[in-house]
Design an enzyme around this catalytic site. Structure first.
Site, PDB file in Angstrom:
ATOM      1  N   HIS A 143       0.015   0.769  -3.466  1.00 55.93           N
ATOM      2  CA  HIS A 143      -0.152   0.087  -4.674  1.00 55.93           C
ATOM      3  C   HIS A 143      -0.088  -1.613  -5.325  1.00 55.93           C
ATOM      4  O   HIS A 143       0.459  -2.354  -6.090  1.00 55.93           O
ATOM      5  CB  HIS A 143       0.615   0.897  -6.199  1.00 55.93           C
ATOM      6  CG  HIS A 143      -0.233   1.789  -5.595  1.00 55.93           C
ATOM      7  ND1 HIS A 143      -1.670   2.497  -6.263  1.00 55.93           N
ATOM      8  CD2 HIS A 143       0.220   3.685  -5.812  1.00 55.93           C
ATOM      9  CE1 HIS A 143      -1.907   3.678  -6.551  1.00 55.93           C
ATOM     10  NE2 HIS A 143      -0.880   4.196  -6.071  1.00 55.93           N
ATOM     11  N   ASP A 180      -7.244   7.570  -0.149  1.00 57.71           N
ATOM     12  CA  ASP A 180      -5.425   7.973  -0.704  1.00 57.71           C
ATOM     13  C   ASP A 180      -6.134   8.884  -1.865  1.00 57.71           C
ATOM     14  O   ASP A 180      -7.340   7.568  -3.094  1.00 57.71           O
ATOM     15  CB  ASP A 180      -4.825   6.668  -1.165  1.00 57.71           C
ATOM     16  CG  ASP A 180      -3.982   7.349  -1.485  1.00 57.71           C
ATOM     17  OD1 ASP A 180      -2.124   7.892  -0.939  1.00 57.71           O
ATOM     18  OD2 ASP A 180      -4.120   7.320  -2.507  1.00 57.71           O
ATOM     19  N   HIS A 182      -5.973   7.947  -4.949  1.00 56.94           N
ATOM     20  CA  HIS A 182      -5.127   7.404  -5.943  1.00 56.94           C
ATOM     21  C   HIS A 182      -5.729   5.307  -6.110  1.00 56.94           C
ATOM     22  O   HIS A 182      -5.829   5.184  -4.893  1.00 56.94           O
ATOM     23  CB  HIS A 182      -3.558   6.971  -6.235  1.00 56.94           C
ATOM     24  CG  HIS A 182      -3.367   8.040  -6.623  1.00 56.94           C
ATOM     25  ND1 HIS A 182      -2.315   8.637  -5.670  1.00 56.94           N
ATOM     26  CD2 HIS A 182      -2.709   9.003  -7.964  1.00 56.94           C
ATOM     27  CE1 HIS A 182      -1.655  10.017  -6.277  1.00 56.94           C
ATOM     28  NE2 HIS A 182      -2.553  10.233  -7.406  1.00 56.94           N
ATOM     29  N   ASP A 268      -3.515  12.660  -1.144  1.00 55.64           N
ATOM     30  CA  ASP A 268      -3.442  13.721  -1.884  1.00 55.64           C
ATOM     31  C   ASP A 268      -4.897  14.152  -2.617  1.00 55.64           C
ATOM     32  O   ASP A 268      -4.628  14.062  -3.670  1.00 55.64           O
ATOM     33  CB  ASP A 268      -1.797  13.309  -2.741  1.00 55.64           C
ATOM     34  CG  ASP A 268      -2.994  10.811  -2.775  1.00 55.64           C
ATOM     35  OD1 ASP A 268      -1.791  10.413  -2.810  1.00 55.64           O
ATOM     36  OD2 ASP A 268      -3.294  11.060  -1.584  1.00 55.64           O
TER      37      ASP A 268
HETATM   38  O1  LIG Z   1       0.208   8.040  -4.825  1.00 56.54           O
HETATM   39  C1  LIG Z   1       0.295   7.726  -4.960  1.00 56.54           C
HETATM   40  C2  LIG Z   1       1.881   8.156  -6.783  1.00 56.54           C
HETATM   41  C3  LIG Z   1       0.646   7.812  -7.625  1.00 56.54           C
HETATM   42  C4  LIG Z   1       1.888   8.330  -8.591  1.00 56.54           C
HETATM   43  C5  LIG Z   1       2.777   6.750  -8.781  1.00 56.54           C
HETATM   44  C6  LIG Z   1       2.954   7.799 -10.372  1.00 56.54           C
HETATM   45  C7  LIG Z   1       2.277   8.656 -10.256  1.00 56.54           C
HETATM   46  C8  LIG Z   1       1.514   9.075 -10.173  1.00 56.54           C
HETATM   47  N1  LIG Z   1      -0.410   6.452  -4.696  1.00 56.54           N
HETATM   48  O2  LIG Z   1      -1.199   7.087  -3.967  1.00 56.54           O
HETATM   49 ZN   LIG Z   2      -2.019   8.653  -3.850  1.00 57.12          ZN
END
Ligand SMILES: O=C(CCC1CCCC1)NO
Ligand SMILES: [Zn+2]
Length: 369
Positions: A143, A180, A182, A268
């Site tokens: 991210h 992943d 996200h 996740d």
């Molecule tokens: O696993 C993650 C983190 C995700 C969270 C970050 C804030 C709410 C969800 N990114 O791949």
């Molecule tokens: Zn994630």
């Protein structure tokens, strides 16, 4: 065929403290203190299962080095680097940039070791020391954007390694597959205009970051068509993910013909994760890994380097991580005791609305030349 494995105990010392900033303690709001969701446990337990299962004896241990400031600055702004370095000297550390990605005192050095760990694994794969490998690093990276950390990520570990592979190791075409749950917004952002880096993200639709990862995000300029996003509906299980691998990921890689495949590997998307609502099982991750290995064997001498991202259920993530690394190493599967429960859940097979979404993205693959 050798499989590299990278882990260092200091990754468990990356201190994310309590859940400050993300539903953290707020008695008046009824929020009780609790450990940060991104804590050492899942990574430490993956490592310990690799050791206890005996898989560790089938792996070539790769030792991480720290990413240099110069390497970090290849993708990040100097402001971001210097802010992390400064807050890392504070007694209680600081935050990567979004208010819920904390790190403790000395957090800069650990984040630099995570990025350097992925660089080291990529070097081992590109040099041929190993055919493929898994860098179990922490903090995660997919991210982080040029000027800020985000979503528990401090630096763009995999993007830094990809830039190093291009600029220093002479690798020309790099494909990044992000499974992943996200959206891999950070990695995508660094190469959005670059036709020599194909980014493919399979993620739960609009889960995190908000309004990110739509299938309309396709790259820009010369890079148009070289960002692929598969925003899978919540509840997608093994069937939907494997359909996406077969209809989008494999065809895209075959058209792109990468010299190296990188994977942003988060767990996740598994059936028991607190931060998303997908149904992947260890068998689903094993089959996705196998599919990638088949394509890598065909296109780039099997060269795959994986970088650990998310995955928050300390009980199930270890079995998903083990399944991936066993497959990379060609080792016999260690039985996943949860498999009967999770694979038996309704909805594991491909659903019509999932098929429709994947078919819509599959139609975009033809723009890769
Ligand atoms: O696993 C993650 C983190 C995700 C969270 C970050 C804030 C709410 C969800 N990114 O791949
Ligand atoms: Zn994630």
């Amino acid at each position: 065929m050798a499989t590299g494995y990278l882990y260092h105990e200091i990754f468990g010392w990356h201190d994310t403290g309590s859940n400050a900033g993300l539903f953290g303690a707020d008695p008046a709001a009824g929020l009780q203190p609790y450990m940060h969701l991104e804590n050492a446990e899942t990574k430490r337990r993956i490592h310990e299962l690799i050791v206890v299962s005996g898989l560790i004896d089938r792996l070539e241990r790769v030792r991480p080095r720290h990413a240099s400031e110069e390497e970090i600055l290849k993708v990040h702004t100097r402001d971001h680097l210097e802010r992390i370095q400064a807050e890392s000297r504070w007694p209680k550390g600081g935050d990567a940039g979004d208010g819920f990605s904390p790190f403790g005192k000395g957090g800069y050095e650990i984040a630099a070791l995570a990025a350097g760990g992925v660089i080291t694994m990529v070097e081992a794969v590109v040099s041929g020391d190993v055919t493929n490998g898994y860098a179990l690093v922490r903090p995660p990276g997919h991210h982080a954007v040029a000027g800020s950390g985000m979503g528990f990520c401090v630096f763009g570990n995999l993007a830094i390694a990809a830039r190093h592979a291009r600029d220093v190791l002479g690798v020309r075409r790099i494909a990044v597959v992000d499974w992943d749950v996200h959206h891999g917004n950070g990695t995508q952002s660094f190469f959005y205009g670059d036709p020599d880096v194909l980014t493919i993200s399979l993620h739960q639709d609009n889960c995190f970051p908000p309004d990110s990862g739509a299938l309309t995000e396709r790259g820009d300029g010369a890079g148009f068509g070289y960002a692929l996003n598969v925003p899978l509906p919540p509840g997608t299980g093994d069937g939907g993910y494997l359909y996406a691998m077969d209809r989008v990921v494999a065809p895209a890689l075959q058209r792109f013909r990468p010299d190296l495949i990188l994977v942003a590997s988060g767990f996740d998307g598994s059936a028991m994760d607190p931060l998303a609502r997908q149904l992947l099982t260890s068998e689903g991750y094993r089959t996705m890994t196998r599919r990638l290995m088949e394509v890598a064997e065909d296109l780039c001498g099997g060269r795959i380097a994986m970088s650990h991202e998310g995955g928050y259920n300390p009980v199930y993530v270890p079995f998903c991580g083990l399944a991936v690394i066993e497959t990379l190493a060609g080792a016999e599967p260690f039985a996943d005791p949860f498999l009967p429960v999770v694979s038996g859940m309704a909805g594991q097979d491909l659903q019509p609305h999932q098929k429709a979404l994947v078919d819509e993205v599959a139609a975009l693959v033809g723009d890769i030349s």
